[in-house]
Design a protein around this motif. Structure first.
Motif, PDB file in Angstrom:
ATOM      1  N   VAL A  46     120.808  59.215  19.124  1.00  0.00           N
ATOM      2  CA  VAL A  46     120.976  58.096  18.198  1.00  0.00           C
ATOM      3  C   VAL A  46     121.315  58.607  16.800  1.00  0.00           C
ATOM      4  O   VAL A  46     122.184  58.052  16.104  1.00  0.00           O
ATOM      5  CB  VAL A  46     119.713  57.219  18.172  1.00  0.00           C
ATOM      6  N   LEU A  47     120.631  59.669  16.363  1.00  0.00           N
ATOM      7  CA  LEU A  47     120.904  60.252  15.045  1.00  0.00           C
ATOM      8  C   LEU A  47     122.344  60.761  14.956  1.00  0.00           C
ATOM      9  O   LEU A  47     123.037  60.518  13.951  1.00  0.00           O
ATOM     10  CB  LEU A  47     119.920  61.387  14.774  1.00  0.00           C
ATOM     11  N   ALA A  60     138.702  50.962  10.474  1.00  0.00           N
ATOM     12  CA  ALA A  60     138.148  51.436  11.752  1.00  0.00           C
ATOM     13  C   ALA A  60     136.645  51.212  11.837  1.00  0.00           C
ATOM     14  O   ALA A  60     136.098  51.010  12.922  1.00  0.00           O
ATOM     15  CB  ALA A  60     138.463  52.918  11.946  1.00  0.00           C
ATOM     16  N   SER A  61     135.946  51.229  10.691  1.00  0.00           N
ATOM     17  CA  SER A  61     134.494  51.043  10.705  1.00  0.00           C
ATOM     18  C   SER A  61     134.097  49.632  11.108  1.00  0.00           C
ATOM     19  O   SER A  61     132.939  49.386  11.451  1.00  0.00           O
ATOM     20  CB  SER A  61     133.901  51.381   9.333  1.00  0.00           C
ATOM     21  N   GLN A  62     135.068  48.665  11.044  1.00  0.00           N
ATOM     22  CA  GLN A  62     134.777  47.293  11.413  1.00  0.00           C
ATOM     23  C   GLN A  62     135.148  46.994  12.869  1.00  0.00           C
ATOM     24  O   GLN A  62     134.941  45.878  13.342  1.00  0.00           O
ATOM     25  CB  GLN A  62     135.541  46.331  10.477  1.00  0.00           C
ATOM     26  N   GLU A  63     135.663  47.997  13.535  1.00  0.00           N
ATOM     27  CA  GLU A  63     136.074  47.817  14.916  1.00  0.00           C
ATOM     28  C   GLU A  63     135.023  48.372  15.870  1.00  0.00           C
ATOM     29  O   GLU A  63     134.205  49.208  15.512  1.00  0.00           O
ATOM     30  CB  GLU A  63     137.429  48.503  15.154  1.00  0.00           C
ATOM     31  N   LEU A  68     128.818  49.250  15.800  1.00  0.00           N
ATOM     32  CA  LEU A  68     127.517  49.185  16.479  1.00  0.00           C
ATOM     33  C   LEU A  68     126.502  50.053  15.725  1.00  0.00           C
ATOM     34  O   LEU A  68     126.625  51.276  15.691  1.00  0.00           O
ATOM     35  CB  LEU A  68     127.642  49.655  17.929  1.00  0.00           C
ATOM     36  N   ARG A  69     125.496  49.435  15.173  1.00  0.00           N
ATOM     37  CA  ARG A  69     124.462  50.157  14.421  1.00  0.00           C
ATOM     38  C   ARG A  69     123.157  50.098  15.224  1.00  0.00           C
ATOM     39  O   ARG A  69     122.618  49.028  15.462  1.00  0.00           O
ATOM     40  CB  ARG A  69     124.270  49.542  13.046  1.00  0.00           C
ATOM     41  N   LEU A  70     122.686  51.240  15.635  1.00  0.00           N
ATOM     42  CA  LEU A  70     121.493  51.287  16.480  1.00  0.00           C
ATOM     43  C   LEU A  70     120.200  51.257  15.679  1.00  0.00           C
ATOM     44  O   LEU A  70     119.235  50.610  16.076  1.00  0.00           O
ATOM     45  CB  LEU A  70     121.533  52.556  17.351  1.00  0.00           C
ATOM     46  N   MET A  71     120.167  51.974  14.543  1.00  0.00           N
ATOM     47  CA  MET A  71     118.922  52.052  13.774  1.00  0.00           C
ATOM     48  C   MET A  71     119.213  52.578  12.382  1.00  0.00           C
ATOM     49  O   MET A  71     120.125  53.397  12.195  1.00  0.00           O
ATOM     50  CB  MET A  71     117.905  52.970  14.484  1.00  0.00           C
ATOM     51  N   ASP A  72     118.428  52.111  11.414  1.00  0.00           N
ATOM     52  CA  ASP A  72     118.557  52.647  10.055  1.00  0.00           C
ATOM     53  C   ASP A  72     118.139  54.105  10.033  1.00  0.00           C
ATOM     54  O   ASP A  72     117.270  54.549  10.803  1.00  0.00           O
ATOM     55  CB  ASP A  72     117.687  51.845   9.092  1.00  0.00           C
ATOM     56  N   MET A  73     118.725  54.868   9.122  1.00  0.00           N
ATOM     57  CA  MET A  73     118.476  56.302   9.069  1.00  0.00           C
ATOM     58  C   MET A  73     117.037  56.644   8.692  1.00  0.00           C
ATOM     59  O   MET A  73     116.467  57.611   9.211  1.00  0.00           O
ATOM     60  CB  MET A  73     119.445  56.949   8.082  1.00  0.00           C
TER      61      MET A  73
END
Length: 241
Positions: A46-47, A60-63, A68-73
């Motif tokens: 995940v990291l 590209a970051s919006q595609e 997909l964001r799994l977890m805050d750092m």
């Protein structure tokens, strides 16, 4: 590990037999070892995903799949540190409580009769914590012969009886069942008379125990080792492994 990599024994007719007598870990606890390790691997993946995703810029970051964001750092880093500490802490504790299996033996008088000498063997655990016996198996090598198949206490007695060796007369073999706690005080494995020692080159005991963290350890020991080197009436001594 305790013991040498290989045990060599010379039989009555000069044939050389060998087996590995080192203590080894044969199974790890699925709950206390596999689960923390799997958690650490998942959090690491995940990291890595979050690091790669954060470096993707522009449209590209919006595609998919970069959005997909799994977890805050921050919480991810905390969980990863906890998982890493759990894995290393468990490994260190596992080494601390690991049993150290061995045996000690000597010729004594009285175990098989008032004036009968017997090769008496005790199994020892030199570890800091007790271990629980899982199972005990036996096989033996007759003088000048080949090793028999592994069997349990009853099976060994039956095979020895076919050779004319009687429990309580020629030898005494202790029955040790699953669940027996093996602490620092050790346990008596058995006593073996002159005829038994003369006819049996090796009596191998395969002892498997579970330690305090659920790992299984096993060692094969030759209970006859040293018996013929220290016959009653010769120089006093005690064999230990």
């Amino acid at each position: 590990m305790r013991g040498l990599a290989t045990v060599y024994a010379v039989t009555g007719e000069g044939a050389e037999l060998e087996f590995d007598d080192r203590q080894r870990r044969v199974r790890r606890s699925p709950l206390l070892f596999v689960a923390p390790l799997v958690l650490l691997i998942v959090l690491t993946l995940v990291l890595l995903w979050e690091i790669v995703r954060s470096n993707v810029t522009g449209t590209a970051s919006q595609e998919w799949p970069w959005r997909l964001r799994l977890m805050d750092m921050n919480p991810l880093g905390s969980l990863l540190a906890v998982a890493l500490a759990a894995v290393f802490g468990r490994a260190q504790y596992g080494r601390t409580v690991r049993p150290a299996l061995g045996w000690s033996s000597s010729w004594t008088v009285g175990d098989l009769g008032p004036d009968e000498s017997a090769w008496t063997v005790e199994i020892l655990n030199g570890g800091s914590q007790h271990a629980v016996v899982e199972r005990v198996d036996y096989c033996f090598v007759p003088r000048g012969g080949e090793p028999t198949e592994w069997t349990d206490h009853a099976g060994l007695r039956e095979v020895l009886a076919e050779r004319g060796l009687v429990q309580g007369k020629n030898y005494y073999l202790r029955l040790t069942g699953a669940g027996f706690p093996l602490g620092s005080g050790g346990m008596r494995a058995g006593a073996y008379g002159r005829r038994f020692v003369d006819e049996i080159d090796q009596l191998r005991m395969r002892l498997r125990v579970t330690d305090a963290v659920g790992d299984s350890h096993e060692r094969i020991m030759d209970l006859m080792r040293g018996a013929r080197l220290d016959w009653p009436g010769s120089r006093p001594g005690r064999s230990a492994r």
